[in-house]
Scaffold this motif. Structure first.
Motif, PDB file in Angstrom:
ATOM      1  N   SER A 313       0.801  -1.219   0.000  1.00 44.63           N
ATOM      2  CA  SER A 313       0.000   0.000   0.000  1.00 44.63           C
ATOM      3  C   SER A 313       0.839   1.278   0.000  1.00 44.63           C
ATOM      4  O   SER A 313       0.476   2.261  -0.650  1.00 44.63           O
ATOM      5  CB  SER A 313      -0.925   0.015   1.223  1.00 44.63           C
ATOM      6  N   MET A 314       1.963   1.263   0.734  1.00 46.36           N
ATOM      7  CA  MET A 314       2.736   2.490   0.930  1.00 46.36           C
ATOM      8  C   MET A 314       4.104   2.466   0.265  1.00 46.36           C
ATOM      9  O   MET A 314       4.779   3.488   0.223  1.00 46.36           O
ATOM     10  CB  MET A 314       2.930   2.751   2.432  1.00 46.36           C
ATOM     11  N   GLY A 315       4.548   1.322  -0.198  1.00 49.62           N
ATOM     12  CA  GLY A 315       5.892   1.212  -0.732  1.00 49.62           C
ATOM     13  C   GLY A 315       6.829   0.611   0.305  1.00 49.62           C
ATOM     14  O   GLY A 315       6.504   0.484   1.491  1.00 49.62           O
ATOM     15  N   LEU A 316       8.030   0.260  -0.143  1.00 52.16           N
ATOM     16  CA  LEU A 316       8.969  -0.468   0.700  1.00 52.16           C
ATOM     17  C   LEU A 316       9.397   0.329   1.932  1.00 52.16           C
ATOM     18  O   LEU A 316       9.378  -0.183   3.056  1.00 52.16           O
ATOM     19  CB  LEU A 316      10.202  -0.872  -0.113  1.00 52.16           C
ATOM     20  N   LEU A 317       9.788   1.602   1.751  1.00 53.38           N
ATOM     21  CA  LEU A 317      10.330   2.373   2.867  1.00 53.38           C
ATOM     22  C   LEU A 317       9.303   2.581   3.982  1.00 53.38           C
ATOM     23  O   LEU A 317       9.586   2.353   5.162  1.00 53.38           O
ATOM     24  CB  LEU A 317      10.855   3.725   2.379  1.00 53.38           C
ATOM     25  N   MET A 318       8.092   3.016   3.629  1.00 49.69           N
ATOM     26  CA  MET A 318       7.069   3.232   4.649  1.00 49.69           C
ATOM     27  C   MET A 318       6.602   1.910   5.252  1.00 49.69           C
ATOM     28  O   MET A 318       6.288   1.829   6.445  1.00 49.69           O
ATOM     29  CB  MET A 318       5.884   3.992   4.060  1.00 49.69           C
ATOM     30  N   GLY A 319       6.568   0.856   4.423  1.00 40.51           N
ATOM     31  CA  GLY A 319       6.207  -0.455   4.945  1.00 40.51           C
ATOM     32  C   GLY A 319       7.201  -0.921   5.994  1.00 40.51           C
ATOM     33  O   GLY A 319       6.831  -1.457   7.051  1.00 40.51           O
ATOM     34  N   LEU A 320       8.482  -0.689   5.728  1.00 43.86           N
ATOM     35  CA  LEU A 320       9.522  -1.077   6.692  1.00 43.86           C
ATOM     36  C   LEU A 320       9.477  -0.200   7.944  1.00 43.86           C
ATOM     37  O   LEU A 320       9.798  -0.652   9.040  1.00 43.86           O
ATOM     38  CB  LEU A 320      10.899  -0.987   6.038  1.00 43.86           C
ATOM     39  N   THR A 321       9.092   1.061   7.776  1.00 43.01           N
ATOM     40  CA  THR A 321       8.960   1.956   8.933  1.00 43.01           C
ATOM     41  C   THR A 321       7.935   1.409   9.914  1.00 43.01           C
ATOM     42  O   THR A 321       8.193   1.293  11.125  1.00 43.01           O
ATOM     43  CB  THR A 321       8.542   3.363   8.482  1.00 43.01           C
TER      44      THR A 321
END
Length: 540
Positions: A313-321
């Motif tokens: 939904s948010m992309g890799l960076l925000m998902g990892l956050t």
């Protein structure tokens, strides 16, 4: 004088468990308080809505118009889930929509107070900035700051990393931390591109309330939407409003909003916007973090897990956050292992780390010192009382949380997932006791409660102390006999680090006699378990 008078009245009413006739001065009070019957309890009562100030007619002594001030106590029933804070916020969201429907919403915890009258203007500089496209800006989060912490902040109550340092670097904006946040009402009613269908048009963020907030129709509708059964078969708590499904409803709500396409902004002015109270008793600190741990794991292992749904939904960076936050309690695994395994091996004279003469030894030292140096630099550069002493207490509390509330939070979440009954939701106590307050101001840890978390903490302290003493004796014996003790150096250093960090625990177990000392039962149980562990290791 008015406050002291009110305080006396409130305490008198609480003591008598009823509102006496002497406090009822008009029909409005009689009508409101008349709903209070013998069956009226915190868990079972009707909705109460009282207009205390009306902006259309109430003015202050200088003639300035007063804002609307409306008291709401939503309906509750023991037979209907009320969803704690998220449920309360959704009831407020609906009632305010019917009565006033302001486009901006501020959420504050009950122990928070405003410290800067310019704060709303600061938030509007983001939410109403005409120079940029703000159509996807859902909320503006101010850092959560606390008053009343002692000089060294012994319990790490500032939570400087999650509340002040990390939000600066989050790509789409910070998470919602439950207080000090200005929401665009529209953001709680679906993705930026489309409003979710609602049961009645009066709840729409685009609705323009007409007529008086005193009108019979308005008050009747407000009573209806504040009912405990109103949300049945609706999208409230799932696709609309503050989201249900986790004890950390604030984190979960911001996660779902950002998955829908909303962004957020972090406003961190020099003058603190809001100040709150922090718990001054260790058991309250640990219980609070345990509750958060359960909530984070509920998000981590839900069907909306940041590892899968969040990344899509948010992309890799925000998902990892969000993955980083959701799996925060899992730090209990490495912290608990490092609190016991190397020490148990040291007691038995076994080496599990590289020798001093081996190149890998330098890598371990570099990783340890490098991680702590980075943490210290971030802590100090963040300002706002970022002293060396506060940093040391902050890292110690992280280790304490990792070996106590993270562990028990993970256990409780697992049992809950398996359908095993666990303790219910507990609100963190922030009521001050005079003796507790004095010890807290002196920087003395408050243990005065029997808790299994303290047993694990005391056990770790005893094991580290015993292994340090045993390791030093083994090392001296080996060197005296011409042997090699290089392989034990890292384990001795680790045990010594644990002992230094555990000084408040040893003090509470062996040196103190006040009410805040470690309970004798906890000390005895921990010592007994440690002796069993030592015997088992020796036999092995």
């Amino acid at each position: 004088m008015m406050f002291e008078s009110m305080k006396v009245r409130v305490e008198h009413v609480v003591e008598r468990e009823k509102v006496g006739e002497e406090y009822i001065i008009g029909d409005r009070e009689r009508q409101a308080l008349g709903k209070w019957t013998d069956e009226f309890t915190r868990q079972n009562h009707p909705a109460i809505i009282e207009v205390l100030l009306d902006s259309s007619k109430d003015k202050d002594m200088a003639g300035n118009v007063m804002p609307n001030l409306i008291y709401l106590s939503r309906e509750k029933s023991k037979n209907v889930p009320h969803h704690f804070k998220a449920g309360a916020l959704n009831a407020l969201l609906r009632v305010s929509a019917v009565m006033t429907n302001a486009p901006i919403i501020l959420t504050l915890d009950c122990d928070m107070c405003s410290n800067d009258p310019e704060t709303p203007r600061r938030a509007l500089c983001y939410l109403a900035d005409p120079s940029t496209d703000q159509s996807q800006l859902g909320y503006v989060q101010f850092p959560q700051r606390f008053q009343g912490t002692n000089e060294g902040d012994i319990y790490g109550g500032d939570f400087k990393h999650p509340f002040q340092i990390n939000p600066i670097g989050i790509k789409n904006g910070p998470t919602y931390v439950g207080t000090g946040c200005f929401f665009r009402r529209r953001s709680l009613f679906g993705a930026p591109s489309a409003i979710m269908p609602l049961e009645i048009p009066e709840l729409s963020p685009e609705h323009n309330p007409k007529g008086s907030i005193w009108s019979e129709r308005t008050l009747a509708l407000a009573q209806k939407v504040a009912g405990c059964k109103y949300e049945h078969n609706t999208n409230w708590g799932h696709k609309v409003g503050f989201r249900y499904g986790s004890l950390v409803e604030d984190f979960y709500t911001s996660y779902k909003l950002q998955c829908e396409g909303w962004r957020s902004a972090f406003c961190h002015p020099e003058r603190v916007a809001f100040l709150g109270d922090t718990p001054i008793c260790l058991i309250d600190v640990l219980n609070q973090t345990k509750r958060w741990s359960i909530g984070f794991l509920e998000v981590a292992f839900s069907k909306f897990s940041p590892v899968t749904y969040g990344v899509r939904s948010m992309g890799l960076l925000m998902g990892l956050t969000y993955t980083h936050y959701s799996f925060w309690p899992m730090w209990c695994v490495p912290i608990t292992i490092y609190a016991f395994l190397p020490q148990i091996a040291l007691i038995n004279g076994l080496s599990i780390f590289p020798k001093v003469s081996e190149p890998w030894f330098l890598l371990y030292i570099f990783l340890f010192l490098g991680a702590y140096a980075q943490d210290l630099v971030e802590f100090v550069l963040a300002g706002h009382n970022g002293t060396l002493r506060r940093w040391w207490n902050d890292q110690r509390m992280y280790l304490i949380r990792g070996s106590t509330c993270f562990v028990f939070g993970a256990i409780e979440y697992t049992l809950k997932s398996l359908g095993v009954a666990t303790h219910g939701f507990n609100v963190t106590s922030k009521v001050l006791d005079d003796e507790q307050s004095k010890r807290y101001e002196q920087g003395v840890f408050e243990f005065g409660a029997v808790s299994p978390m303290f047993v694990l903490l005391a056990l770790a302290a005893i094991v580290n102390l015993a292994s340090l003493m045993q390791g030093l004796m083994v090392a001296v014996a080996r060197m005296s006999g011409g042997g090699d003790a290089e392989g034990l150096v890292l384990q001795i250093l680790l045990a010594g680090f644990g002992v230094v960090n555990g000084w408040p625990i040893y003090e509470a177990m062996f040196l103190r006699s006040d009410k805040g000392r470690m309970p004798t039962k906890v000390t005895l149980v921990s010592a007994f378990v440690a002796s069993l562990l030592y015997t088992a290791v020796s036999l092995a």
